[in-house]
Design an enzyme around this catalytic site. Structure first.
Site, PDB file in Angstrom:
ATOM      1  N   ARG A  44       0.941  -1.206   0.060  1.00 28.87           N
ATOM      2  CA  ARG A  44      -0.122   0.159  -0.251  1.00 28.87           C
ATOM      3  C   ARG A  44       0.888   1.187  -0.054  1.00 28.87           C
ATOM      4  O   ARG A  44       0.451   2.064  -0.720  1.00 28.87           O
ATOM      5  CB  ARG A  44      -1.024  -0.059   1.046  1.00 28.87           C
ATOM      6  CG  ARG A  44      -1.812   1.284   1.220  1.00 28.87           C
ATOM      7  CD  ARG A  44      -2.719   1.386   2.590  1.00 28.87           C
ATOM      8  NE  ARG A  44      -3.713  -0.023   2.358  1.00 28.87           N
ATOM      9  CZ  ARG A  44      -3.548  -0.959   3.311  1.00 28.87           C
ATOM     10  NH1 ARG A  44      -2.636  -1.076   4.317  1.00 28.87           N
ATOM     11  NH2 ARG A  44      -4.526  -1.769   3.212  1.00 28.87           N
ATOM     12  N   TYR A  89      16.495  11.856   2.750  1.00 32.93           N
ATOM     13  CA  TYR A  89      17.617  12.594   2.930  1.00 32.93           C
ATOM     14  C   TYR A  89      17.958  13.332   1.556  1.00 32.93           C
ATOM     15  O   TYR A  89      17.308  13.594   0.843  1.00 32.93           O
ATOM     16  CB  TYR A  89      18.620  11.693   3.698  1.00 32.93           C
ATOM     17  CG  TYR A  89      19.718  12.892   4.400  1.00 32.93           C
ATOM     18  CD1 TYR A  89      19.215  13.708   5.476  1.00 32.93           C
ATOM     19  CD2 TYR A  89      20.984  12.922   4.062  1.00 32.93           C
ATOM     20  CE1 TYR A  89      20.028  14.595   6.016  1.00 32.93           C
ATOM     21  CE2 TYR A  89      21.911  13.827   4.709  1.00 32.93           C
ATOM     22  CZ  TYR A  89      21.438  14.602   5.802  1.00 32.93           C
ATOM     23  OH  TYR A  89      22.273  15.562   6.603  1.00 32.93           O
ATOM     24  N   ARG A 141      24.414  26.574   7.410  1.00 36.01           N
ATOM     25  CA  ARG A 141      24.989  26.410   5.882  1.00 36.01           C
ATOM     26  C   ARG A 141      24.611  24.829   5.778  1.00 36.01           C
ATOM     27  O   ARG A 141      25.005  24.095   5.861  1.00 36.01           O
ATOM     28  CB  ARG A 141      26.519  26.262   5.989  1.00 36.01           C
ATOM     29  CG  ARG A 141      27.335  26.002   4.719  1.00 36.01           C
ATOM     30  CD  ARG A 141      28.404  25.166   4.768  1.00 36.01           C
ATOM     31  NE  ARG A 141      27.934  23.795   5.061  1.00 36.01           N
ATOM     32  CZ  ARG A 141      28.808  22.784   5.159  1.00 36.01           C
ATOM     33  NH1 ARG A 141      30.280  23.128   5.152  1.00 36.01           N
ATOM     34  NH2 ARG A 141      28.375  21.509   5.425  1.00 36.01           N
ATOM     35  N   LYS A 159      18.470  13.008   9.082  1.00 29.05           N
ATOM     36  CA  LYS A 159      19.830  12.360   9.480  1.00 29.05           C
ATOM     37  C   LYS A 159      19.475  11.371  10.669  1.00 29.05           C
ATOM     38  O   LYS A 159      19.826  10.127  10.608  1.00 29.05           O
ATOM     39  CB  LYS A 159      20.893  13.387  10.213  1.00 29.05           C
ATOM     40  CG  LYS A 159      22.269  12.812  10.180  1.00 29.05           C
ATOM     41  CD  LYS A 159      23.068  13.408   8.974  1.00 29.05           C
ATOM     42  CE  LYS A 159      24.434  13.267   8.687  1.00 29.05           C
ATOM     43  NZ  LYS A 159      25.040  13.828   7.607  1.00 29.05           N
ATOM     44  N   GLU A 230      25.945  19.382  12.838  1.00 28.19           N
ATOM     45  CA  GLU A 230      25.915  19.287  11.545  1.00 28.19           C
ATOM     46  C   GLU A 230      25.286  20.556  10.981  1.00 28.19           C
ATOM     47  O   GLU A 230      24.388  21.394  11.532  1.00 28.19           O
ATOM     48  CB  GLU A 230      24.580  18.387  11.340  1.00 28.19           C
ATOM     49  CG  GLU A 230      24.233  18.033   9.804  1.00 28.19           C
ATOM     50  CD  GLU A 230      24.940  16.903   9.052  1.00 28.19           C
ATOM     51  OE1 GLU A 230      24.926  16.820   7.750  1.00 28.19           O
ATOM     52  OE2 GLU A 230      25.792  16.457   9.980  1.00 28.19           O
ATOM     53  N   ASP A 231      26.097  20.940   9.710  1.00 27.01           N
ATOM     54  CA  ASP A 231      25.792  21.988   8.867  1.00 27.01           C
ATOM     55  C   ASP A 231      25.804  23.490   9.453  1.00 27.01           C
ATOM     56  O   ASP A 231      24.819  24.301   9.334  1.00 27.01           O
ATOM     57  CB  ASP A 231      24.292  21.836   8.148  1.00 27.01           C
ATOM     58  CG  ASP A 231      24.158  20.911   6.893  1.00 27.01           C
ATOM     59  OD1 ASP A 231      25.605  20.295   6.739  1.00 27.01           O
ATOM     60  OD2 ASP A 231      23.217  20.535   6.451  1.00 27.01           O
ATOM     61  N   ASP A 251      29.702  15.525  11.583  1.00 29.57           N
ATOM     62  CA  ASP A 251      29.695  14.655  10.558  1.00 29.57           C
ATOM     63  C   ASP A 251      30.142  15.338   9.227  1.00 29.57           C
ATOM     64  O   ASP A 251      30.640  14.646   8.319  1.00 29.57           O
ATOM     65  CB  ASP A 251      28.426  14.157  10.208  1.00 29.57           C
ATOM     66  CG  ASP A 251      28.153  13.227   8.983  1.00 29.57           C
ATOM     67  OD1 ASP A 251      28.954  12.126   9.219  1.00 29.57           O
ATOM     68  OD2 ASP A 251      27.542  13.326   8.237  1.00 29.57           O
ATOM     69  N   ASP A 252      30.317  16.784   9.311  1.00 26.92           N
ATOM     70  CA  ASP A 252      30.515  17.279   7.890  1.00 26.92           C
ATOM     71  C   ASP A 252      31.960  17.274   7.912  1.00 26.92           C
ATOM     72  O   ASP A 252      32.590  17.146   6.553  1.00 26.92           O
ATOM     73  CB  ASP A 252      30.168  19.010   7.921  1.00 26.92           C
ATOM     74  CG  ASP A 252      28.684  19.298   7.786  1.00 26.92           C
ATOM     75  OD1 ASP A 252      28.012  18.383   7.038  1.00 26.92           O
ATOM     76  OD2 ASP A 252      28.261  19.809   8.624  1.00 26.92           O
ATOM     77  N   ALA A 288      34.837  20.831   5.043  1.00 26.75           N
ATOM     78  CA  ALA A 288      34.410  19.720   4.864  1.00 26.75           C
ATOM     79  C   ALA A 288      35.745  19.056   3.796  1.00 26.75           C
ATOM     80  O   ALA A 288      36.477  17.843   4.222  1.00 26.75           O
ATOM     81  CB  ALA A 288      33.322  19.405   3.783  1.00 26.75           C
ATOM     82  N   ASN A 395      26.988  18.020  -2.929  1.00 27.01           N
ATOM     83  CA  ASN A 395      25.740  17.605  -3.011  1.00 27.01           C
ATOM     84  C   ASN A 395      24.810  19.074  -2.985  1.00 27.01           C
ATOM     85  O   ASN A 395      25.467  20.255  -2.689  1.00 27.01           O
ATOM     86  CB  ASN A 395      25.153  17.221  -1.756  1.00 27.01           C
ATOM     87  CG  ASN A 395      25.562  15.615  -1.637  1.00 27.01           C
ATOM     88  OD1 ASN A 395      25.104  14.980  -2.272  1.00 27.01           O
ATOM     89  ND2 ASN A 395      25.987  15.268  -0.373  1.00 27.01           N
ATOM     90  N   ASN A 439      28.415   8.199   0.384  1.00 28.70           N
ATOM     91  CA  ASN A 439      27.416   8.912   1.231  1.00 28.70           C
ATOM     92  C   ASN A 439      27.708   8.658   2.574  1.00 28.70           C
ATOM     93  O   ASN A 439      27.982   7.409   3.098  1.00 28.70           O
ATOM     94  CB  ASN A 439      26.221   7.916   0.892  1.00 28.70           C
ATOM     95  CG  ASN A 439      24.870   8.796   1.306  1.00 28.70           C
ATOM     96  OD1 ASN A 439      24.821   9.196   2.564  1.00 28.70           O
ATOM     97  ND2 ASN A 439      23.838   8.796   0.379  1.00 28.70           N
TER      98      ASN A 439
END
Length: 566
Positions: A44, A89, A141, A159, A230-231, A251-252, A288, A395, A439
């Protein structure tokens, strides 16, 4: 509390639940009467998705599903991760963030505004769950899209969905966290539908004081919580300030570095060129790019180079050209480490000039400048190298430095390729070539899981390096034979077990772990233990059915009532 006081929660509205469970959860009659198996539910969902016209419509549908039937959502994610991940994501989350305030329907995380300074601890108490991991951003960012303010909330939400789907961290143990510190984006501040505070971005000092209060409050509320940054436009201050005090990583910088390093480890092996012969040109010298380069330096050192020899393998290019000591501008602090002093006073202003001078074996893109790896540059990479290593990592897809098709075409099918965004396979001379995708979802879920399970007090650089090394060894024989640099994404949960084990072992070696029960385990026993700790949405229905049966039997046997933790 008694069962009669129970308020149904999102996981309770599941049509796979029996009538007995629905009765217990007070959802009997609130759901259609059919008790469905998981395959019917998924059919479904896929049918509904197929009727959505755009990826953003699919994103909104999936968000609704996650907020109304959490276990079904994660059954869909884990069963169809390759198709669903790009919708929850990157790349779709970029559009979702751009439209966040316009499409807002319901709360999906926690917002802390600068006006809340001095009261953050009390606001955290409004979050009802026991949290083990949080993803924090200030929206300054977002991907390659710039300052999106609180519209960046889509990043922590997406994330953490991958932490849950890829590594089995339980949904209720996650906290998406947005810091509303104002925005320098005037267009947002003037948008009547924008839902953040309409003020300029606070100063660096004000942000630091605010962050100090946030980190203290988080760790007082949930001791040992894993914090992933992050960012952030400038990610270095928070990481440098807190990484030796709290369980945190960025993580960046570190996740991107680890996943790219894993691909580079495999690509260098396949290239046939030893590390001492590698020459890496990076288009992009931001946080990065520098983070990735430093991770690769570690690998080169492990392979026998001195730190200085490893540094000399890298040429970083930014918008002003090659990063050198004598370029005439004041270099950002993070660029100094890779700044060249062997240019004899000559300044190379463009990527093409640098490439012609260096004749690189590795071409790395973290610039967000779409197409900057031109046909001419790619052709030269193919002429200079038997197996040129080409990693356009920016990205979303429109910002990728080149496409997989161009990399294949202009290197005659010989490129060792990995990108940040997904590309379709390419048929080259009758052979279907698969693009690698560097990724971050290959590593950050396993880093989080391994850190949580080892009860690590901090996340060391050795733990990050171990995640990359574990990922590089996660390919199966078929994947290796096909020249893949990364495993099949459909195996991501097995890959995350590998990564988590590497992180756990590194935490043990560094002496920052606190989980004593696993110290003496061999690899096979540890792998089974890790798997047993992972949330499995496919087993959730049976778990709940069994728990309800046990509670009913217990209540029946004692003739009374018993509090449940369902």
């Amino acid at each position: 509390m008694s069962t009669s006081d129970r308020t149904p929660q999102t996981g309770h509205y599941d049509t796979s639940h029996s009538i007995a469970v629905r009765t217990f959860h007070h959802t009997h009659g609130l759901l259609p009467p059919a008790v469905e198996d998981h395959d019917v539910q998924l059919r479904r969902c896929l049918n509904q998705l197929s009727h959505k016209q755009s990826d953003i419509d699919k994103y909104l549908y999936l968000s609704g599903l996650r907020n109304t039937n959490v276990h079904l959502f994660y059954r869909l994610v884990t069963k169809h991760i390759k198709e669903i991940a790009p919708l929850i994501y990157t790349p779709t989350v970029g559009d979702a963030c751009l439209q966040w305030s316009h499409n807002y329907i319901q709360p999906e995380g926690l917002y802390l505004s600068y006006s809340d300074k001095g009261h953050i601890a009390s606001i955290l108490h409004n979050w009802p769950q026991q949290v083990e991991i949080t993803v924090i951003t200030d929206g300054s960012r977002i991907l390659g899209l710039g300052d999106l303010g609180i519209n960046g909330m889509g990043i922590p939400v997406g994330k953490l969905a991958l932490y849950i789907g890829c590594a089995g961290i339980r949904p209720e143990a996650t906290l998406p966290l947005m810091l509303d510190l104002g925005t320098g984006n005037k267009e947002l501040r003037d948008d009547p539908l924008y839902m953040g505070s309409r003020r300029e971005k606070v100063s660096a000092q004000e942000e630091q004081e605010f962050m100090d209060e946030v980190m203290i409050a988080l760790n007082e509320k949930w001791p040992g919580i894993v914090v992933q940054f992050e960012d952030f436009k400038n990610p270095f201050p928070a990481l440098e300030r807190y990484q030796e005090k709290y369980t945190c990583f960025n993580d960046d910088i570190q996740g991107t570095g680890a996943v790219v390093l894993a691909g580079i480890i495999n690509a260098v092996k396949k290239s046939g060129v030893p590390v001492k012969g590698q020459r890496a040109v990076f288009m992009g010298a931001g946080s990065a790019g520098v983070g990735v380069a430093k991770q690769i330096v570690q690998f080169f050192i492990q392979e026998g180079l001195t730190e200085r020899q490893a540094q000399e393998c890298f040429w970083l290019v930014d918008t002003k050209g090659l990063v050198t000591h004598d370029r005439g501008d004041k270099l950002a602090e993070h660029k100094v480490y890779f700044s060249r002093n062997d240019n004899d006073g000559k300044q190379y202003k463009t990527l093409a000039e640098v490439v012609d001078n260096v004749k690189p074996t590795i071409l790395m893109g973290l610039s967000t400048i779409g197409g900057i790896f031109s046909p001419e540059i790619l052709t030269k990479m193919g002429e200079w190298n038997d197996r040129p290593i080409i990693f356009p990592l920016s990205n979303p897809s429109a910002n990728s430095e080149c496409t997989f098709e161009d990399a294949v075409k202009y290197t005659n099918g010989r490129a060792l390729f990995a990108s940040g965004s997904p590309f379709h396979p390419v048929d080259y001379e009758g052979k279907l070539l698969q693009p690698g995708q560097g990724n971050n979802m290959y590593v950050f879920p396993g880093i989080g899981l391994g850190t949580i399970l080892s009860k690590a007090t901090i996340i060391t650089q050795s733990m990050i390096y171990a995640s990359a090394n574990a990922l590089s060894t996660a390919l199966d024989p078929s994947e290796t034979a096909q020249d893949w640099l990364y495993p099949e994404i459909a195996r991501i949960r097995d890959v995350s077990v590998n990564v988590a084990m590497g992180v756990i072992r590194a935490a043990q070696e560094a002496g920052v772990d606190r989980e004593m029960r696993i110290k003496g385990m061999g690899d096979r026993e540890l792998a089974e233990w890790v798997k047993g700790k992972m949330y499995d949405p496919h087993g959730e229905t049976e778990r709940v059915e069994q728990e309800v049966r046990s509670l009913v039997e217990d209540v029946g046997g004692k003739g009374g009532s018993k509090e449940s933790h369902l």
